[in-house]
Scaffold this motif. Structure first.
Motif, PDB file in Angstrom:
ATOM      1  N   ASP A  21       0.816  -1.215   0.000  1.00 33.46           N
ATOM      2  CA  ASP A  21       0.000   0.000   0.000  1.00 33.46           C
ATOM      3  C   ASP A  21       0.849   1.264   0.000  1.00 33.46           C
ATOM      4  OD1 ASP A  21      -2.195  -1.663  -0.006  1.00 33.46           O
ATOM      5  OD2 ASP A  21      -2.679  -1.351   2.122  1.00 33.46           O
ATOM      6  N   ILE A  22       1.907   1.275   0.794  1.00 33.22           N
ATOM      7  CA  ILE A  22       2.750   2.472   0.856  1.00 33.22           C
ATOM      8  C   ILE A  22       3.536   2.646  -0.446  1.00 33.22           C
ATOM      9  CG2 ILE A  22       4.854   1.562   1.956  1.00 33.22           C
ATOM     10  CD1 ILE A  22       4.701   4.044   3.829  1.00 33.22           C
ATOM     11  N   LEU A  23       3.926   1.536  -1.089  1.00 30.64           N
ATOM     12  CA  LEU A  23       4.587   1.647  -2.386  1.00 30.64           C
ATOM     13  C   LEU A  23       3.622   2.171  -3.444  1.00 30.64           C
ATOM     14  CD1 LEU A  23       6.804  -1.565  -2.675  1.00 30.64           C
ATOM     15  CD2 LEU A  23       7.442   0.716  -1.889  1.00 30.64           C
ATOM     16  N   PHE A  24       2.399   1.678  -3.397  1.00 32.41           N
ATOM     17  CA  PHE A  24       1.397   2.120  -4.364  1.00 32.41           C
ATOM     18  C   PHE A  24       1.139   3.622  -4.229  1.00 32.41           C
ATOM     19  CE2 PHE A  24      -2.883   2.626  -6.099  1.00 32.41           C
ATOM     20  CZ  PHE A  24      -2.724   1.983  -7.323  1.00 32.41           C
ATOM     21  N   GLU A  25       1.108   4.104  -2.997  1.00 35.67           N
ATOM     22  CA  GLU A  25       0.894   5.536  -2.753  1.00 35.67           C
ATOM     23  C   GLU A  25       2.077   6.382  -3.223  1.00 35.67           C
ATOM     24  OE1 GLU A  25       0.196   5.952   1.435  1.00 35.67           O
ATOM     25  OE2 GLU A  25      -1.598   4.707   1.375  1.00 35.67           O
ATOM     26  N   ALA A  36      13.667   1.892   1.963  1.00 29.53           N
ATOM     27  CA  ALA A  36      14.031   1.691   3.370  1.00 29.53           C
ATOM     28  C   ALA A  36      13.189   2.582   4.284  1.00 29.53           C
ATOM     29  CB  ALA A  36      15.519   1.973   3.573  1.00 29.53           C
ATOM     30  N   MET A  37      12.963   3.811   3.873  1.00 30.50           N
ATOM     31  CA  MET A  37      12.146   4.728   4.676  1.00 30.50           C
ATOM     32  C   MET A  37      10.733   4.164   4.847  1.00 30.50           C
ATOM     33  SD  MET A  37      11.239   8.737   3.957  1.00 30.50           S
ATOM     34  CE  MET A  37      10.039   8.378   2.685  1.00 30.50           C
ATOM     35  N   TYR A  38      10.153   3.626   3.766  1.00 29.67           N
ATOM     36  CA  TYR A  38       8.812   3.054   3.852  1.00 29.67           C
ATOM     37  C   TYR A  38       8.801   1.838   4.776  1.00 29.67           C
ATOM     38  CZ  TYR A  38       8.368   5.800  -0.467  1.00 29.67           C
ATOM     39  OH  TYR A  38       8.388   6.802  -1.404  1.00 29.67           O
ATOM     40  N   GLY A  43       7.100  -0.199  10.398  1.00 31.96           N
ATOM     41  CA  GLY A  43       7.579  -0.908  11.573  1.00 31.96           C
ATOM     42  C   GLY A  43       8.278  -2.232  11.326  1.00 31.96           C
ATOM     43  N   LEU A  44       8.873  -2.385  10.144  1.00 28.52           N
ATOM     44  CA  LEU A  44       9.613  -3.617   9.883  1.00 28.52           C
ATOM     45  C   LEU A  44      10.890  -3.669  10.710  1.00 28.52           C
ATOM     46  CD1 LEU A  44       9.296  -3.870   6.002  1.00 28.52           C
ATOM     47  CD2 LEU A  44       8.217  -5.348   7.688  1.00 28.52           C
ATOM     48  N   ASP A  45      11.314  -4.873  11.039  1.00 30.94           N
ATOM     49  CA  ASP A  45      12.627  -5.100  11.640  1.00 30.94           C
ATOM     50  C   ASP A  45      13.625  -4.833  10.508  1.00 30.94           C
ATOM     51  OD1 ASP A  45      15.113  -6.347  12.189  1.00 30.94           O
ATOM     52  OD2 ASP A  45      14.157  -7.816  13.509  1.00 30.94           O
TER      53      ASP A  45
END
Length: 86
Positions: A21-25, A36-38, A43-45
């Motif tokens: 979803d964040i990539l699509f946006e 990396a920022m996304y 909240g990825l490790d």
């Protein structure tokens, strides 16, 4: 494709769709630093994500998928198929 591998790595942490979803946006901003920022934003490790996106198994999966879409004649997204026909 770096974004595809980054997404698969996010999926290993159970956050594929959140990352998708964040990539699509942000389709026009898929540089490595942005990926990396996304990842951090959802909240990825980060250490695990960085290691996972370099795994040969994920690279092989991505390459297989690319071969399959190429064979199917997919030139972009979205692409619709009904009963196996584009």
């Amino acid at each position: 494709m770096p974004a595809a591998l980054a997404s698969l790595a996010a999926g290993k942490q159970g956050l594929f769709w959140e990352y998708h979803d964040i990539l699509f946006e942000n389709q026009k901003a898929l540089q490595a630093d942005k990926l990396a920022m996304y990842a951090e934003q959802i909240g990825l490790d980060m250490e695990k994500w960085r290691v996972d996106k370099e795994l040969h198994s994920l690279k092989d999966l991505d390459a297989r998928d690319m071969r399959e879409v190429s064979k199917a004649g997919v030139r972009g997204t979205p692409s619709d198929f009904i009963n196996g026909r584009r």
